[in-house]
Design an enzyme around this catalytic site. Structure first.
Site, mmCIF file in Angstrom:
data_model
loop_
_atom_site.group_PDB
_atom_site.id
_atom_site.type_symbol
_atom_site.label_atom_id
_atom_site.label_comp_id
_atom_site.label_asym_id
_atom_site.label_seq_id
_atom_site.Cartn_x
_atom_site.Cartn_y
_atom_site.Cartn_z
ATOM 1 N N HIS A 165 -1.876 53.781 -13.452
ATOM 2 C CA HIS A 165 -2.056 52.824 -12.351
ATOM 3 C C HIS A 165 -3.520 52.807 -11.891
ATOM 4 O O HIS A 165 -4.120 51.739 -11.733
ATOM 5 C CB HIS A 165 -1.131 53.187 -11.184
ATOM 6 C CG HIS A 165 -1.195 52.212 -10.059
ATOM 7 N ND1 HIS A 165 -0.390 51.095 -9.989
ATOM 8 C CD2 HIS A 165 -1.990 52.160 -8.971
ATOM 9 C CE1 HIS A 165 -0.685 50.411 -8.901
ATOM 10 N NE2 HIS A 165 -1.657 51.031 -8.256
ATOM 11 N N GLU A 166 -4.093 53.985 -11.669
ATOM 12 C CA GLU A 166 -5.483 54.028 -11.173
ATOM 13 C C GLU A 166 -6.457 53.507 -12.234
ATOM 14 O O GLU A 166 -7.409 52.805 -11.911
ATOM 15 C CB GLU A 166 -5.858 55.443 -10.720
ATOM 16 C CG GLU A 166 -4.922 56.076 -9.680
ATOM 17 C CD GLU A 166 -4.497 55.156 -8.539
ATOM 18 O OE1 GLU A 166 -5.288 54.270 -8.160
ATOM 19 O OE2 GLU A 166 -3.371 55.307 -8.033
ATOM 20 N N GLU B 47 -7.939 54.207 -6.313
ATOM 21 C CA GLU B 47 -8.695 53.774 -7.487
ATOM 22 C C GLU B 47 -10.203 53.685 -7.252
ATOM 23 O O GLU B 47 -10.840 52.743 -7.722
ATOM 24 C CB GLU B 47 -8.159 52.405 -7.912
ATOM 25 C CG GLU B 47 -8.393 51.243 -6.900
ATOM 26 C CD GLU B 47 -7.266 51.044 -5.894
ATOM 27 O OE1 GLU B 47 -6.492 52.002 -5.673
ATOM 28 O OE2 GLU B 47 -7.164 49.940 -5.332
ATOM 29 N N HIS C 201 -6.538 49.779 -12.291
ATOM 30 C CA HIS C 201 -7.353 49.172 -11.232
ATOM 31 C C HIS C 201 -8.809 48.967 -11.651
ATOM 32 O O HIS C 201 -9.517 48.170 -11.024
ATOM 33 C CB HIS C 201 -7.312 50.045 -9.979
ATOM 34 C CG HIS C 201 -6.166 49.738 -9.064
ATOM 35 N ND1 HIS C 201 -5.925 48.475 -8.567
ATOM 36 C CD2 HIS C 201 -5.210 50.533 -8.523
ATOM 37 C CE1 HIS C 201 -4.863 48.516 -7.763
ATOM 38 N NE2 HIS C 201 -4.401 49.748 -7.730
ATOM 39 N N ASP D 225 -2.678 47.926 7.152
ATOM 40 C CA ASP D 225 -1.930 49.169 6.891
ATOM 41 C C ASP D 225 -0.504 49.064 7.424
ATOM 42 O O ASP D 225 0.423 49.673 6.893
ATOM 43 C CB ASP D 225 -2.599 50.372 7.569
ATOM 44 C CG ASP D 225 -3.847 50.814 6.819
ATOM 45 O OD1 ASP D 225 -4.069 50.342 5.699
ATOM 46 O OD2 ASP D 225 -4.596 51.633 7.396
ATOM 47 N N TYR E 266 3.242 45.116 -4.675
ATOM 48 C CA TYR E 266 3.303 45.896 -5.910
ATOM 49 C C TYR E 266 4.449 45.410 -6.802
ATOM 50 O O TYR E 266 4.249 44.996 -7.930
ATOM 51 C CB TYR E 266 3.561 47.380 -5.609
ATOM 52 C CG TYR E 266 2.439 48.099 -4.897
ATOM 53 C CD1 TYR E 266 1.636 49.006 -5.578
ATOM 54 C CD2 TYR E 266 2.189 47.886 -3.553
ATOM 55 C CE1 TYR E 266 0.623 49.688 -4.938
ATOM 56 C CE2 TYR E 266 1.174 48.565 -2.904
ATOM 57 C CZ TYR E 266 0.388 49.467 -3.594
ATOM 58 O OH TYR E 266 -0.615 50.119 -2.953
ATOM 59 N N GLU F 21 -2.570 44.683 -6.410
ATOM 60 C CA GLU F 21 -1.513 45.657 -6.690
ATOM 61 C C GLU F 21 -0.441 45.156 -7.656
ATOM 62 O O GLU F 21 0.059 45.922 -8.474
ATOM 63 C CB GLU F 21 -0.895 46.155 -5.387
ATOM 64 C CG GLU F 21 -1.874 46.952 -4.530
ATOM 65 C CD GLU F 21 -2.442 48.185 -5.228
ATOM 66 O OE1 GLU F 21 -1.887 48.608 -6.251
ATOM 67 O OE2 GLU F 21 -3.464 48.715 -4.737
HETATM 68 ZN ZN LIG Z 1 -2.774 50.435 -6.623
#
Ligand SMILES: [Zn+2]
Length: 591
Positions: free
Chosen positions: A285-286, A261, A289, A365, A373, A308
């Protein structure tokens, strides 16, 4: 002293960066960026200033007017990188740092023409979660927002695109040219993003265009033509779009995510251009954001669900506006399936199934999963149910206005929730959701039940009729494949393939789910198809699922290691590291 962000060695109490100006030369031959970062502070300061760096070669540090400053680059922490400590003289308003990046910079992927979709080399960045420090020395915490100016000097036949307002190209000096950009709004460092390559653009609306390699740009423009509808649906729900333009950049197949995003310029995987309209949920979704994650940002990775969970919630509200509640529900079911897989994988790590996590000592990460999410989404759905949609939507607008261009903690969200919607939190049992291990309800709808019945019948050899097949859209086909029991007889797999053209689909999500069905059923075609996908895309979610499925079979572990050895160089450093996590238990056993 504890720092507010466990993933940054910068101390915002010393000083806060207000503006970052990067002037960098992009050198494809040495695979490095060379130049200067200028950091301007919000207030004049004296004393130590700590910055995050990773694998940077620091050549010199000076005041804004060029007087050299004492500095020390400390040892490299495997997760955090190396702290750069600078001694600020009295009334210092900023620093200038001359440096070069490493060819191994964790944010960057340098691609030869063979892997760039074009006749030229290509470079792109991916800074989330803590990779901005590998391209510049800075306070690399989402809690420190700054305006960012970027000047990139590139081979003049290529073009730089940056997630910022484009200010044009400076008059060219022969073989190189300098492209200039700026973000008028303060952004967290993980949203600094750029790419350099042979890109062309096509207009999509008065405020949108798509950038892609010349060979891909027409197809991209036709598949992304609906982006303005997505923006308008989002604005009708969450208020006006505050970032000026909304452009898209289609990257080569190695891009490790479906989308990223980056403000004003979402980055997209070309695997989404499958010709069946399936790209719309990633675009939703993007776009979401732009409100949740970029406008209101988590203060650290411990509160990642604020980015998220809200983005998935907003994405499905946008889909509901555009395509109706049934289709939004399909995506919720696919998300629920992902969450189940994740919970299974994290059985021995229940602390990672909370929404609010403590990631000190853990690479964000490495902790990355579908929990923030999908559990975040289910939690916000629950709050909406209790509050009622009208009151909840008013709260959402208030939340986005109150915290616009700020980075906040879960606590700040909870305080506003209690203030605006008293007792909703208590009825929802919020602390169990937020600080307890996952325990989330299933999603249900009539169409989901139908698809699950169709899957059970198919497994018994009774395939959906042609009329039933006609009605099954791409997201529904994913739900159907995920609902198939395993193992399936080879004859049923062959019939399913014939009925749904599964071997030849261009939709990567369908293709990967089909490969997982085949691998679970022990079919050799599955391994051949797996190899092809692992060598042709770097989308982490998909390749990680395939490597994990291969490693679940003792007989296929060596095969997985061999394919990785072949594919490794083609993956972005972020994807490479996460796949190595999956393969590590077996890699010692390989010959
Ligand atoms: Zn996302």
């Amino acid at each position: 002293m504890t720092l507010p962000d466990p993933h940054s060695q910068a101390n915002p109490q010393q000083a806060k960066t207000e503006r970052i100006s990067l002037a960098l030369r992009v050198d494809f031959a040495s695979r490095t960026l060379q130049g200067e970062a200028m950091l301007e502070l919000s207030q004049a300061r004296e004393g130590p200033l700590d910055l995050d760096t990773r694998d940077l070669d620091i050549e010199g540090v000076a005041t804004l007017d060029g007087r050299p400053l004492r500095h020390r680059l400390e040892g490299r922490d495997p997760i955090l990188g190396s702290r750069l400590r600078i001694d600020l003289p009295a009334r210092a308003k900023g620093v200038r740092i001359r440096y070069a990046t490493s060819p191994r910079a964790s944010a960057l992927q340098w691609l030869d023409p063979a892997n760039s979709n074009s006749a030229h080399p290509l470079l792109y960045s991916q800074c989330q979660s803590i990779h901005a420090r590998s391209i510049a020395p800075l306070q690399d915490s989402p809690g420190v927002r700054a305006r960012v100016d970027v000047r990139l000097t590139v081979p003049s036949h290529l073009r730089a695109v940056v997630a910022a307002e484009a200010l044009g190209r400076e008059p060219s000096r022969g073989a190189e040219a300098t492209d200039r950009f700026a973000t008028p709004e303060p952004i967290p460092p993980h949203l600094i993003a750029f790419a350099v390559g042979d890109f062309e653009s096509r207009r999509l609306s008065h405020r949108s265009a798509v950038w892609a390699a010349p060979s891909l740009v027409e197809r991209a423009a036709s598949e992304l033509a609906g982006v303005e509808n997505v923006l308008q649906a989002a604005e009708s729900l969450f208020g006006s779009y505050r970032w000026g333009r909304y452009d898209l950049l289609v990257l080569p197949p190695s891009f490790p995510y479906g989308g990223m995003e980056n403000p004003r310029l979402s980055f997209l995987s070309p695997s989404l251009l499958s010709g069946d309209g399936a790209v719309v949920n990633v675009i939703a979704h993007e776009v979401a954001h732009a409100w949740t994650g970029n406008l209101v940002t988590n203060a650290s990775a411990n509160d990642f669900w604020l980015n998220e969970g809200f983005a998935v919630y907003a994405e499905r509200r946008i889909l509901e506006e555009l395509q109706g509640p049934d289709l939004a529900g399909m995506h919720a079911a696919i998300g629920r399936h992902d969450l189940e897989q994740t919970l299974h994988r994290l059985e021995s790590r229940p602390e990672l199934t909370r929404l609010r996590v403590q990631l000190s000592g853990l690479d964000p990460d490495q902790a990355y999963s579908s929990v923030p999410y999908e559990k975040g989404y289910l939690f916000l759905r629950r709050l909406e149910e209790i509050a009622g949609r009208k009151a909840w939507d008013a709260f959402l607008r208030d939340y986005l206005d109150r915290f616009a261009f700020r980075s906040i903690t879960t606590q700040a969200f909870l305080e506003l929730l209690e203030e605006a919607l008293p007792r909703v939190a208590a009825s929802a049992g919020v602390l169990r959701w937020i600080d307890g291990p996952a325990d989330a309800p299933d999603v249900a709808s009539q169409r989901l039940t139908e698809l699950r019945i169709l899957a059970r019948r198919a497994a018994a050899g009774v395939l959906p009729s042609p009329a039933e097949r006609q009605r099954i859209g791409p997201a529904e086909l994913v739900v159907f494949l995920q609902a198939l029991p395993s193992p399936l007889p080879a004859s049923v797999c062959a019939e399913l393939d014939r009925a749904f053209h599964l071997e030849t689909t261009r939709n990567l999500e369908i293709r990967v789910n089909w490969i997982l069905v085949q691998l679970r059923s022990g079919l050799p075609q599955g391994t051949a198809a797996a190899r092809e996908v692992l060598l042709s895309t770097g989308r982490l979610r998909h390749v990680r699922a395939i490597y994990a499925a291969l490693c679940a079979h003792p007989a296929l572990r060596d095969f997985a290691l061999q394919v990785f050895a072949e594919a490794r160089q083609g993956y972005h450093p972020i994807a490479r590291a996460r796949i190595e996590d999956v393969l590590r238990p077996w890699s010692g056993q390989s010959a």
